[in-house]
Design an enzyme around this catalytic site. Structure first.
Site, PDB file in Angstrom:
ATOM      1  CD  GLU A 149      -4.041  -6.363   2.506  1.00 36.49           C
ATOM      2  OE1 GLU A 149      -4.546  -5.518   3.017  1.00 36.49           O
ATOM      3  OE2 GLU A 149      -2.672  -6.176   2.193  1.00 36.49           O
ATOM      4  CD  GLU A 190      -3.217  -0.890   2.326  1.00 39.01           C
ATOM      5  OE1 GLU A 190      -3.857  -1.459   2.137  1.00 39.01           O
ATOM      6  OE2 GLU A 190      -2.928  -0.495   3.636  1.00 39.01           O
TER       7      GLU A 190
HETATM    8  C1  BGP Z   1      -4.613  -2.854   4.852  1.00 38.85           C
HETATM    9  C2  BGP Z   1      -2.742  -3.692   5.457  1.00 38.85           C
HETATM   10  C3  BGP Z   1      -2.691  -4.538   6.125  1.00 38.85           C
HETATM   11  C4  BGP Z   1      -4.304  -4.651   6.685  1.00 38.85           C
HETATM   12  C5  BGP Z   1      -5.444  -4.395   6.066  1.00 38.85           C
HETATM   13  C6  BGP Z   1      -6.533  -4.667   7.209  1.00 38.85           C
HETATM   14  O1  BGP Z   1      -4.276  -1.759   5.468  1.00 38.85           O
HETATM   15  O2  BGP Z   1      -2.142  -3.369   4.059  1.00 38.85           O
HETATM   16  O3  BGP Z   1      -1.675  -5.040   6.545  1.00 38.85           O
HETATM   17  O4  BGP Z   1      -4.033  -5.060   7.916  1.00 38.85           O
HETATM   18  O5  BGP Z   1      -5.718  -3.559   5.885  1.00 38.85           O
HETATM   19  O6  BGP Z   1      -6.538  -3.782   7.724  1.00 38.85           O
HETATM   20  P1  BGP Z   1      -6.718  -4.030   9.135  1.00 38.85           P
HETATM   21  O7  BGP Z   1      -6.167  -4.331   9.867  1.00 38.85           O
HETATM   22  O8  BGP Z   1      -6.680  -2.574   9.952  1.00 38.85           O
HETATM   23  O9  BGP Z   1      -8.642  -4.341   9.584  1.00 38.85           O
END
Ligand code: BGP
Length: 471
Positions: free
Chosen positions: A363, A173
């Site tokens: 993701e 990201e």
């Molecule tokens: C993205 C990241 C991840 C992950 C995901 C979900 O921003 O790349 O590392 O964690 O989001 O977010 P969260 O864990 O805050 O729910």
């Protein structure tokens, strides 16, 4: 009943990041990373030293349980597993010349385990885990020196794993650094003290480093495929008022210019205008223009939310590290992230129109509170129909995008095993097909349990998406 068809070689799988699942934060020579002093994620101030309240220090103990976990991924039929290499396991401080052999050995073990089951590894080189020393001494990516440290890290892992890893991602990201400079850019100076000049300079360093990594990978591993990784967030105009439409266009440009540079090899024209308005003048070395020409082979992205944009100043809602104006047509998750399956089809079409390069959804998923219960046969499980429904809706839209003509390489659902959340550092925000018995006070056996979604995803993979019919 509508069905979608996925290509034969579609890469189904799941994704994690080292800092959110491994734990073992100080074992076998690992140095501290910024995550070890971020007990509240992005929601609280960093601490001086690691503290017991930080769930990431143990996380879900993947470091010691990777064999059991990868066996369960194989049981679901994973074709691909995305994970990151913790930079501070390989270079404990980040600016050394010699790597830590025990750290390298750990990822050899993980890779061997994947390959044993025919699972293709997809490796994120840097996933929100800059070595703490680099943050403290250099203020992270604000310093140009980070480019060399990062490329030294790349050189070592490319050399070591070149026969085991084909797919690489340079920065997780990458576009979030403007919004979350510490987690994304290892920048310890508080955000409110940073100017746009500081932030865009750091961005430039990361973009040069990313292009340098692509160049290096192609030289050292001619068969390798390297992708950028973008936080994707379709931005809709709040109303059809042309002022709002223009505001949405500008917001998307600001978010996607990172992908433009990495896919097209140069800064887009529209950014010059924006930087001039903001009084930003990026300092570049003469060689940077050439280095940036090393473009990525594919575009990967995370997708959780869409947002709205308005020409008027309005209150923003929650979202994946970047907030946005809520959409009145959408419902939100328990954490306030708005759920928009069609947005995934939209973003796939937009990216493919824009770049004509293969796309990889690396993701996507639903963070929710799960409850462990006994099923009819007395086995512990989680009845996570809500997660199945979320994923079914999203994967159906992936299928529709493929019908639209978009070239999609694969899909790795986020947090395929429960892990610590990035934004809030909680364990109760669960994404997995596999439940891990550990709570936010650190209690629990760390035992693993198959959720209902585990069996559902296994069927999706087994039938290559043929069970994704929508009434
Ligand atoms: C993205 C990241 C991840 C992950 C995901 C979900 O921003 O790349 O590392 O964690 O989001 O977010 P969260 O864990 O805050 O729910």
């Amino acid at each position: 009943m509508e069905r979608v068809v996925f290509p034969e070689n579609f890469l189904w799988g799941g994704a994690v990041a080292a800092n959110q699942c491994e734990g073992a934060y100080n074992e076998d020579g690992k140095g501290l990373s910024i995550q070890d002093i971020m007990p509240k994620g992005i929601k609280g101030a960093p601490t001086e030293e690691p503290t017991a309240e930080n769930m990431k220090l143990v996380a879900v103990d993947f470091y010691h349980r990777y064999k059991e976990d990868i066996a369960m991924f194989a049981e679901m039929g994973f074709k691909v597993f995305r994970f990151s290499i913790a930079w501070s396991r390989i270079f404990p401080k980040g600016d050394e010349e010699k790597p830590n052999e025990k750290g390298l050995q750990f990822y050899d073990n993980v890779l061997d385990e994947c390959l044993k089951y025919g699972i293709e590894p997809l490796v994120t080189i840097s996933h929100y885990e800059t070595p703490l020393h680099l943050a403290r001494k250099y203020d992270g990516w604000r310093s140009r020196k980070l480019i060399d440290f990062y490329l030294t890290f790349c050189k070592v892992i490319f050399d070591r794993y070149k026969n085991k890893v084909k797919y690489w991602l340079t920065f997780n990201e990458i576009n979030s650094v403007l919004h979350q400079p510490l987690i994304s850019g290892g920048i310890l100076t508080p955000k409110e003290k940073l100017t746009q000049q500081d932030l865009y300079q750091a961005v430039h360093h990361e973009l040069v480093a990313s292009a340098g990594a692509v160049k290096l990978a192609h030289e050292m591993m001619p068969e390798s495929k390297v992708g950028c990784m973008i936080l994707a967030m379709p931005t809709y105009p709040l109303t059809p008022n042309p002022e709002d439409v223009l505001a949405a266009l500008k917001a998307e440009q600001k978010n996607y210019f990172f992908a433009d540079v990495q896919a097209r090899g140069k800064y887009p024209k529209y950014l010059d205008r924006y930087l001039a308005d903001e009084n930003v003048k990026i300092e570049m070395e003469p060689e940077d223009v050439e280095i940036l020409k090393n473009t990525v082979d594919f575009i990967s992205f995370s997708y959780y939310v869409s947002v709205c944009e308005s020409a008027k100043k309005m209150e923003e809602g929650e979202g994946n590290l970047i907030g946005g104006i809520p959409n009145p047509y959408l419902k939100a998750s328990e954490w306030g992230w708005q759920i928009d399956p069609i947005g995934l089809r939209i973003v796939l079409n937009q990216f493919y129109d824009r770049y004509q390069k293969p796309l990889f959804i690396v993701e996507n998923g639903l963070g929710a509170v799960d409850k462990l219960v006994k099923d009819e046969s007395g086995e512990w499980t989680v009845e996570d129909e809500y997660r199945i429904d979320y994923m079914k809706q999203h994967l159906f839209q992936v299928g529709k995008a493929i019908e639209d003509g978009v070239d999609v390489m694969g899909y790795t659902s986020w947090g395929c095993i429960d892990l610590v959340s990035a934004s809030t550092a909680e364990l109760k925000k669960r994404y997995g097909f596999i439940y891990v018995d550990r709570d936010d006070s650190g209690k629990g056996s760390l035992n693993r349990y198959r959720k209902k979604s585990f069996y559902w995803y296994r069927d999706v993979i087994r039938t290559n998406g043929n069970v994704l019919n929508i009434e």
